[in-house]
Scaffold this active site. Structure first.
Site, PDB file in Angstrom:
ATOM      1  N   GLY A 259       0.920  -1.115  -0.076  1.00 54.92           N
ATOM      2  CA  GLY A 259      -0.074   0.045   0.016  1.00 54.92           C
ATOM      3  C   GLY A 259       0.809   1.270  -0.204  1.00 54.92           C
ATOM      4  N   CYS A 260       0.347   2.418   0.384  1.00 56.71           N
ATOM      5  CA  CYS A 260       1.008   3.577   0.667  1.00 56.71           C
ATOM      6  C   CYS A 260       2.349   3.284   1.543  1.00 56.71           C
ATOM      7  CB  CYS A 260       0.160   4.678   1.179  1.00 56.71           C
ATOM      8  SG  CYS A 260       0.932   6.367   1.284  1.00 56.71           S
ATOM      9  N   PHE A 261       3.386   4.020   0.801  1.00 53.50           N
ATOM     10  CA  PHE A 261       4.762   3.814   1.670  1.00 53.50           C
ATOM     11  C   PHE A 261       4.573   4.583   2.941  1.00 53.50           C
ATOM     12  CE2 PHE A 261       6.652   6.217  -2.504  1.00 53.50           C
ATOM     13  CZ  PHE A 261       5.804   7.366  -1.963  1.00 53.50           C
TER      14      PHE A 261
ATOM     15  N   TYR B 280      -4.857  11.895   5.916  1.00 47.82           N
ATOM     16  CA  TYR B 280      -4.546  10.558   5.546  1.00 47.82           C
ATOM     17  C   TYR B 280      -3.583   9.844   6.788  1.00 47.82           C
ATOM     18  CZ  TYR B 280      -2.862   6.463   2.671  1.00 47.82           C
ATOM     19  OH  TYR B 280      -2.560   5.268   2.318  1.00 47.82           O
TER      20      TYR B 280
END
Length: 180
Positions: free
Chosen positions: A9-11, A159
């Site tokens: 997913g998002c780093f 986020y």
């Protein structure tokens, strides 16, 4: 020292969770597994390059075992989601482990097998199938500076609060003996 390159997913989330672990010497966010040299974040986000957002985690095995690094990886993201994590959609958010040699490949295969027991599906369904790929490590490109240690620099960003904090907290709870 050993270095693993992992994508889940998002780093930003992986970076934040690994930085909490004692024995992790460095975490670098970047891109690997694609076909374009020196890709930018904007280009990777299109999904057209084949790269995954990944982290390069360097750790001291005398302080934290390789198995803990890998088990934490499978704790901080859902490896059953093909080409996405939550709302982050596309192959750039795939669950993948990039091995540098045969020894790493074997470690990764064993860790993925352990994860299938952690994330097992209800009997008769495929929902719990771990889809994490194990791929040879290609060129790793460091992400832009503003992506490095993003969570620490932006702790109140939406986020980070909604997605990264729960993942960091899950790793902290599951691996409390290794927290800094």
């Amino acid at each position: 020292m050993q270095t693993f390159v992992l994508a889940g997913g998002c780093f930003w989330c992986l970076d934040a969770a690994y930085r909490a672990l004692d024995g992790v010497e460095s975490v670098v966010s970047g891109y690997t597994g694609g076909t374009v040299a020196q890709p930018s974040y904007e280009l990777v986000c299109t999904g057209a390059t084949g790269h995954a957002e990944a982290v390069k985690v360097t750790f001291d095995e005398t302080k934290i075992p390789a198995e803990v690094i890998l088990d934490a990886f499978f704790t901080m993201h859902d490896p059953r989601q093909l080409n996405h994590q939550g709302a982050d959609q596309g192959t750039q958010y795939r669950s993948a482990m990039f091995y540098a040699d045969d020894a790493q490949r074997a470690l990764f295969e064993t860790a993925r097998e352990r994860a299938t027991q952690l994330w097992d599906a209800p009997l008769g369904t495929e929902e719990g199938t771990v889809v994490t790929t194990i791929e040879p490590l290609a060129e790793f490109y460091d992400a832009e500076d503003y992506h490095q240690d993003f969570f620490a620099k932006n702790p109140t960003q939406g986020y980070c609060l909604a997605v990264a904090v729960p993942k960091v907290n899950k790793v902290r709870a599951s691996f409390s003996q290794y927290i800094r």
